[in-house]
Write a protein that holds these residues in place. Structure first.
Motif, PDB file in Angstrom:
ATOM      1  N   LEU A   1       0.911  -1.284   0.087  1.00 58.40           N
ATOM      2  CA  LEU A   1       0.051  -0.079  -0.062  1.00 58.40           C
ATOM      3  C   LEU A   1       0.871   1.213  -0.015  1.00 58.40           C
ATOM      4  CD1 LEU A   1      -3.039   0.290  -0.063  1.00 58.40           C
ATOM      5  CD2 LEU A   1      -2.938   0.458   2.472  1.00 58.40           C
TER       6      LEU A   1
ATOM      7  N   ALA B   1     -10.076  -4.110  -0.634  1.00 53.60           N
ATOM      8  CA  ALA B   1     -10.514  -2.883  -0.568  1.00 53.60           C
ATOM      9  C   ALA B   1     -12.020  -2.618  -1.285  1.00 53.60           C
ATOM     10  CB  ALA B   1      -9.463  -1.890  -1.369  1.00 53.60           C
TER      11      ALA B   1
ATOM     12  N   PHE C   1      -5.405  -2.399   3.661  1.00 56.03           N
ATOM     13  CA  PHE C   1      -6.023  -1.731   2.483  1.00 56.03           C
ATOM     14  C   PHE C   1      -6.883  -0.459   3.631  1.00 56.03           C
ATOM     15  CE2 PHE C   1     -10.672  -2.654   3.479  1.00 56.03           C
ATOM     16  CZ  PHE C   1     -10.525  -4.014   4.125  1.00 56.03           C
TER      17      PHE C   1
ATOM     18  N   ALA D   1      -7.134   0.766  -2.005  1.00 53.41           N
ATOM     19  CA  ALA D   1      -6.043   0.016  -2.270  1.00 53.41           C
ATOM     20  C   ALA D   1      -5.302   1.027  -3.309  1.00 53.41           C
ATOM     21  CB  ALA D   1      -6.563  -1.025  -3.470  1.00 53.41           C
TER      22      ALA D   1
END
Lengths: 408, 185
Positions: free
Chosen positions: A369, B18, B46, B160
């Motif tokens: 991420l 996500a 996420f 995401a």
């Protein structure tokens, strides 16, 4: 080159990488051999590149060493030179056991930098500044001389330098990494022909201390380049000649006498009774150095009486309180571990589909991420609307077209 | 309903998590996802939009596994040769997933452009599916209203940090519907 010699070279490189990974993990050949249920001589042969490592062995070794198989399979040999150079410096450094893995980290970062340059085919020019002669000069004079010459070489004039890290990375070609060093250690410097000049600074130190440390390591880079240095804060040991030289370089590079004298004289003209502590605090802010460093510099230039700093300190002067009163906000420390150009190279490699997202995350020392956020951050550009507002424009068109061509 | 096993890499796992409609997308496509252990380790978080801002949320692999939505597999000994070969170019999670995909002829869900490029260059016999295709299939079959569709696409975009590149299947559809401008599939 024949296939056979290709294979031999690949085995040799892999062997060296496996050996370096084992050593960094602090494991002996005997320990690893026992864990792997193989003869020690077999492991020795693998590390020498004399015996091919089987896939299942490589997977197990990667697990033992806490490494990705992908990293162990890099085509280039490991950059062991930096760690080797620091061995001497480590003997006199405080908290050497804490520093050892951080030096390993600096080496890995430098190696990753080279790998990104190789992948993107954007090798660094490594056109370093000359090593300035220091023989026959006092360390203080040699440092000042090198600082003046370096400012002239870079065409910097005699004003304050605001983006020192950028300057060192972009214009000098040094690789500057942020490390979480022990508090007594301000910075590291090492140079190797292959890897280049590498600087590590303490991300936990205040902004002004960081800038001083950067300038100090820069001083080593242009004077005692081939000698690895660990810069320990004063008070922990006597200051040897090469450190005094680097200190003088930092002082003169950050606060050149001509520009500082001119600014100081301007202050005098506007306040005939002489500069107040408030003036000196503001001057230190302009140069982004600590108030103490500024006052000691002015004392050294004989612009204010010698002992001014000691008197202020004895009278209970607090630089932080003075800054608060003057509404001078403290600058945030630089917490960025990776050089800006390094991050660009990593994102470019990813956008051109030359590396995977997992590799990107490893290069950026973050998770998936975090890697995606970095891509978004660097792929969007700030732009001015026709109303003069700053807005963020998605996706750089050049990157977008590369992306499309690469993905096919 | 019999679900087809489809390997998923970390990129897809994060996107689907996500979306917050993992089960719906999987069912609409008829998939059960197969993940390697490395992929479960790499695809961890996420973002979820909360009134206070975006919050990092850990992907609950145990829950997904317990509910039969994912199956965790490691490469077999005979697949390790391919894994090591692919790992010269790809990260370990991607290389493992690809090795299993090639050896067991299992479809591979990935959005990783590096991996897609490698599969194409090496002409590997792997059938690929992208997040955009899977979400498009869900939208076509379940016919959600525009606000739900837009919300799901925004969740993936924000949660995401993912928007399919222009070359991905249904990329235009994605962008149009993310901005709430059209519901045609």
């Amino acid at each position: 080159m024949t296939d056979a010699s290709d294979t031999a070279m690949a085995s040799s490189v892999l062997g060296r990488r496996l050996q370096a990974a084992r050593q960094e993990r602090g494991l002996t050949q005997a320990e690893v051999a026992a864990e792997m249920r193989m003869a020690r001589t077999t492991l020795v042969a693998i590390e020498k590149g004399e015996r091919r490592v089987r896939p299942e062995e490589l997977v197990e070794l990667a697990r033992l060493y806490g490494r990705q198989v992908n990293e162990l399979l890099r085509a280039t040999p490991p950059a062991e030179a930096l760690s080797a150079q620091f061995r001497v410096a480590l003997t006199s450094a405080p908290e050497s056991s804490t520093l050892q893995p951080l030096i390993g980290e600096l080496q890995l970062l430098a190696e990753d930098y080279g790998e990104l340059e190789r992948i993107t085919r954007r090798p660094s020019s490594h056109e370093y500044p000359p090593v300035y002669a220091t023989e026959g000069l006092r360390p203080e004079a040699a440092g000042a001389d090198a600082a003046i010459r370096e400012r002239i070489r870079l065409g910097l004039g005699d004003g304050p330098i605001l983006q020192l890290r950028d300057l060192m990375e972009r214009d000098v070609g040094l690789r500057v990494f942020g490390l979480s060093l022990p508090s007594a250690v301000a910075g590291l410097f090492a140079f190797d022909e292959e890897v280049g000049g590498c600087v590590g600074f303490n991300i936990n130190h205040p902004n002004e201390r960081q800038r001083w440390s950067l300038a100090h390591e820069y001083g080593h880079a242009v004077t005692t380049r081939t000698r690895a240095e660990i810069t320990v804060l004063a008070g922990y040991r006597r200051i040897p000649a090469n450190e005094r030289l680097a200190e003088a370089f930092a002082e003169n590079f950050l606060m050149p006498s001509s520009g500082l004298t001119r600014r100081f004289n301007d202050l005098i003209r506007s306040s005939p009774e002489g500069p107040t502590p408030a003036d000196l605090v503001q001057l230190s802010d302009i140069y982004q150095v600590s108030v103490q460093a500024m006052i000691l510099r002015l004392e050294g230039l004989r612009l204010i009486p010698s002992g001014t700093w000691d008197e202020l300190e004895a009278a209970g002067f607090s630089a932080n309180e003075a800054k608060t009163l003057l509404d001078i906000g403290g600058r945030e420390p630089d917490r960025s571990r990776l050089p800006r150009h390094y991050r660009y190279l990593a994102v470019e490699a990813y956008v051109r589909a030359l590396i995977t997202e997992g590799q990107l995350a490893r290069f950026l020392r973050t998770d998936r991420l975090g890697a995606r956020e970095t891509v978004q951050e660097l792929m969007s550009r700030l732009a001015l609307t026709n109303l003069g507002e700053v807005t963020r424009v998605e996706m750089d068109p050049l990157f977008q077209s590369r992306l499309e061509r690469s993905a096919g | 309903m019999d679900l087809q096993d489809v390997l998923a890499d970390a990129c897809v796992v994060i996107n689907l998590a996500a979306s917050q409609i993992w089960d719906e997308v999987a069912e609409a496509n008829g998939y059960r996802f197969v993940l390697t252990r490395k992929v479960t380790e790499e695809s961890q978080y996420f973002y979820v939009a909360r009134p206070s801002g975006l919050e990092r949320v850990k992907i609950d692999m145990q829950d997904l596994e317990a509910r039969g939505r994912i199956k965790i597999e490691d490469p077999l000994p005979e697949e390790l040769g391919s894994f090591v070969e692919y790992a010269q170019h790809l990260d370990d999670g991607e290389a493992e997933t690809l090795a299993i995909s090639v050896h067991r002829s299992i479809e591979l869900a990935t959005d990783d452009l590096g991996a897609i490029r490698f599969v194409n260059e090496q002409q590997l016999p792997v059938k690929l599916v992208r997040t955009s295709s899977m979400v498009h299939t869900w939208a076509s079959r379940m016919n959600p209203n525009q606000s739900l569709l837009t919300e799901v696409l925004l969740r993936i975009s924000q949660g995401a940090r993912f928007v399919p590149p222009k070359t991905a299947p249904h990329a235009d559809w994605w962008v149009r519907n993310m901005s709430g401008e059209g519901s045609t599939a």
